[in-house]
Design a protein around this motif. Sequence first.
Motif, mmCIF file in Angstrom:
data_model
loop_
_atom_site.group_PDB
_atom_site.id
_atom_site.type_symbol
_atom_site.label_atom_id
_atom_site.label_comp_id
_atom_site.label_asym_id
_atom_site.label_seq_id
_atom_site.Cartn_x
_atom_site.Cartn_y
_atom_site.Cartn_z
ATOM 1 N N LEU A 4 0.831 -1.201 0.000
ATOM 2 C CA LEU A 4 0.000 0.000 0.000
ATOM 3 C C LEU A 4 0.871 1.259 0.000
ATOM 4 C CD1 LEU A 4 -2.809 1.195 0.064
ATOM 5 C CD2 LEU A 4 -2.820 0.942 2.560
ATOM 6 N N LEU A 5 1.926 1.262 0.802
ATOM 7 C CA LEU A 5 2.825 2.408 0.821
ATOM 8 C C LEU A 5 3.548 2.566 -0.516
ATOM 9 C CD1 LEU A 5 4.466 2.248 4.370
ATOM 10 C CD2 LEU A 5 2.498 3.578 3.620
ATOM 11 N N LYS A 6 3.962 1.457 -1.104
ATOM 12 C CA LYS A 6 4.656 1.520 -2.395
ATOM 13 C C LYS A 6 3.749 2.078 -3.489
ATOM 14 C CE LYS A 6 7.932 -2.265 -1.595
ATOM 15 N NZ LYS A 6 8.329 -3.639 -1.975
ATOM 16 N N LEU A 7 2.466 1.785 -3.415
ATOM 17 C CA LEU A 7 1.521 2.321 -4.397
ATOM 18 C C LEU A 7 1.379 3.833 -4.234
ATOM 19 C CD1 LEU A 7 -1.236 -0.442 -4.231
ATOM 20 C CD2 LEU A 7 0.261 0.034 -6.172
ATOM 21 N N GLY A 23 8.256 11.976 1.520
ATOM 22 C CA GLY A 23 9.424 11.402 2.192
ATOM 23 C C GLY A 23 9.121 9.975 2.605
ATOM 24 N N VAL A 24 10.143 9.117 2.606
ATOM 25 C CA VAL A 24 9.952 7.709 2.955
ATOM 26 C C VAL A 24 10.997 7.288 3.984
ATOM 27 C CG1 VAL A 24 9.776 5.345 2.109
ATOM 28 C CG2 VAL A 24 9.089 7.243 0.628
ATOM 29 N N VAL A 25 10.540 6.621 5.038
ATOM 30 C CA VAL A 25 11.422 6.070 6.067
ATOM 31 C C VAL A 25 11.287 4.548 6.020
ATOM 32 C CG1 VAL A 25 11.931 5.966 8.540
ATOM 33 C CG2 VAL A 25 11.129 8.106 7.518
ATOM 34 N N PHE A 26 12.421 3.874 5.877
ATOM 35 C CA PHE A 26 12.419 2.416 5.742
ATOM 36 C C PHE A 26 12.843 1.745 7.050
ATOM 37 C CE2 PHE A 26 13.481 4.264 1.603
ATOM 38 C CZ PHE A 26 12.528 3.677 0.794
ATOM 39 N N GLN A 27 12.431 0.496 7.214
ATOM 40 C CA GLN A 27 12.799 -0.264 8.404
ATOM 41 C C GLN A 27 14.300 -0.560 8.436
ATOM 42 O OE1 GLN A 27 10.670 -3.948 8.878
ATOM 43 N NE2 GLN A 27 11.956 -4.662 10.541
ATOM 44 N N ALA A 74 6.194 5.868 6.426
ATOM 45 C CA ALA A 74 7.167 5.107 7.214
ATOM 46 C C ALA A 74 6.737 3.646 7.259
ATOM 47 C CB ALA A 74 7.283 5.679 8.624
ATOM 48 N N ASP A 75 7.630 2.763 6.830
ATOM 49 C CA ASP A 75 7.334 1.328 6.775
ATOM 50 C C ASP A 75 8.040 0.621 7.927
ATOM 51 O OD1 ASP A 75 6.556 -1.179 6.050
ATOM 52 O OD2 ASP A 75 7.617 -1.238 4.151
ATOM 53 N N LEU A 124 8.245 11.510 15.036
ATOM 54 C CA LEU A 124 7.319 11.532 13.899
ATOM 55 C C LEU A 124 6.065 12.347 14.231
ATOM 56 C CD1 LEU A 124 7.607 7.795 12.762
ATOM 57 C CD2 LEU A 124 8.570 9.793 11.616
ATOM 58 N N ARG A 125 5.599 12.232 15.456
ATOM 59 C CA ARG A 125 4.421 13.006 15.862
ATOM 60 C C ARG A 125 4.723 14.504 15.832
ATOM 61 N NH1 ARG A 125 1.237 12.145 21.534
ATOM 62 N NH2 ARG A 125 3.279 12.687 22.399
ATOM 63 N N ASN A 126 5.925 14.881 16.271
ATOM 64 C CA ASN A 126 6.311 16.286 16.245
ATOM 65 C C ASN A 126 6.364 16.822 14.816
ATOM 66 O OD1 ASN A 126 6.523 16.424 19.025
ATOM 67 N ND2 ASN A 126 8.717 15.982 19.045
ATOM 68 N N ILE A 127 6.860 15.996 13.898
ATOM 69 C CA ILE A 127 6.907 16.390 12.488
ATOM 70 C C ILE A 127 5.492 16.580 11.952
ATOM 71 C CG2 ILE A 127 7.542 15.598 10.163
ATOM 72 C CD1 ILE A 127 9.934 14.170 11.500
ATOM 73 N N ASN A 128 4.596 15.717 12.379
ATOM 74 C CA ASN A 128 3.203 15.797 11.948
ATOM 75 C C ASN A 128 2.547 17.102 12.407
ATOM 76 O OD1 ASN A 128 0.169 14.824 13.230
ATOM 77 N ND2 ASN A 128 0.497 14.619 11.030
ATOM 78 N N THR A 129 2.940 17.615 13.569
ATOM 79 C CA THR A 129 2.328 18.840 14.078
ATOM 80 C C THR A 129 2.649 20.050 13.206
ATOM 81 O OG1 THR A 129 4.203 19.296 15.550
ATOM 82 C CG2 THR A 129 2.367 18.016 16.455
ATOM 83 N N SER A 130 3.681 19.940 12.371
ATOM 84 C CA SER A 130 4.023 21.042 11.471
ATOM 85 C C SER A 130 3.164 21.029 10.212
ATOM 86 C CB SER A 130 5.505 20.962 11.083
ATOM 87 O OG SER A 130 5.757 19.838 10.258
ATOM 88 N N GLY A 131 2.278 20.017 10.098
ATOM 89 C CA GLY A 131 1.371 19.951 8.961
ATOM 90 C C GLY A 131 1.664 18.841 7.977
ATOM 91 N N THR A 132 2.722 18.064 8.216
ATOM 92 C CA THR A 132 3.081 16.960 7.329
ATOM 93 C C THR A 132 2.090 15.811 7.491
ATOM 94 O OG1 THR A 132 5.425 17.525 7.518
ATOM 95 C CG2 THR A 132 4.900 15.333 6.664
ATOM 96 N N THR A 133 1.536 15.329 6.396
ATOM 97 C CA THR A 133 0.649 14.169 6.422
ATOM 98 C C THR A 133 1.491 12.920 6.679
ATOM 99 O OG1 THR A 133 -0.820 15.238 4.830
ATOM 100 C CG2 THR A 133 -1.071 12.853 5.129
ATOM 101 N N MET A 134 1.092 12.117 7.664
ATOM 102 C CA MET A 134 1.903 10.997 8.118
ATOM 103 C C MET A 134 1.140 9.676 7.958
ATOM 104 S SD MET A 134 4.969 10.863 9.796
ATOM 105 C CE MET A 134 4.970 12.500 10.538
ATOM 106 N N ILE A 135 1.757 8.704 7.272
ATOM 107 C CA ILE A 135 1.181 7.363 7.164
ATOM 108 C C ILE A 135 2.248 6.371 7.597
ATOM 109 C CG2 ILE A 135 0.094 5.641 5.687
ATOM 110 C CD1 ILE A 135 -0.774 7.840 3.823
ATOM 111 N N ILE A 136 1.949 5.612 8.643
ATOM 112 C CA ILE A 136 2.943 4.709 9.226
ATOM 113 C C ILE A 136 2.402 3.286 9.264
ATOM 114 C CG2 ILE A 136 4.347 4.207 11.252
ATOM 115 C CD1 ILE A 136 4.092 7.124 12.053
#
Length: 222
Positions: free
Chosen positions: A44-47, A82-86, A161-162, A180-192
């Motif tokens: 799903l993230l790759k799509l 942006g993408v964060v990998f395991q 983030a995977d 990651l939560r702090n980054i989200n507070t700046s308005g970045t949409t976050m999917i983990i």
Amino acid sequence: MIQLFHVTKYYEANRPAIQDVNLQVEKGEFLYITGPSGAGKSTLLKLIYCDERADEGQILIGGRNAARLKASQIPILRRNIGVVFQDFKLISHKKVYENVALAMKVAAFPPREIKKRVSEVLEEVGLDKKRDSYPLQLSGGEQQRVCIARAVVNRPSILLADEPTGNLDSELSFEVFELLRNINTSGTTMIIATHNREVLKRIPRRMIGLQEGKIVSDGWTP
């Protein structure tokens, strides 16, 4: 911000990795994707990242139809993702500063802007004193912070983030999720994508559950 309509992805005939998925993620939202191994989280993230193409359905990223993008247009779209990998995917022979700066160099930012932004983001993730260290000189938690810095240095509107804490202990995992939560507070949409139940409880957010490629639940973490 992100919309999926009846999205299906096959790797094997008659066995979809993602099946008839409908999903809407609002701008600035923080979303967890959970499910057992093989449920389709990474697919799903790759799509969304356009690393894979859907076989059926539509994916809209900021109003743009990913299915209609030419190969030459995908890098432009990815500048906002942006993408964060395991497994970190850091370059071992490059210093922390160089690993983070590489994302901006690829996007052809001017040297002065690269220096300014990399310094800022390393301070944000608490690694300003590690800028001249090599990845293998860092702890696992520090390496993941470098990955996050690299993913956000271009100020993307979306961060994926995977399993970002799959190789970390519980306390380090919580520290990474707090970042990651702090980054989200700046308005970045976050999917983990995560299976870390402890973090899900400590940082409750909207969560969708996948099973055999289908969404089986959609609600807030308990």
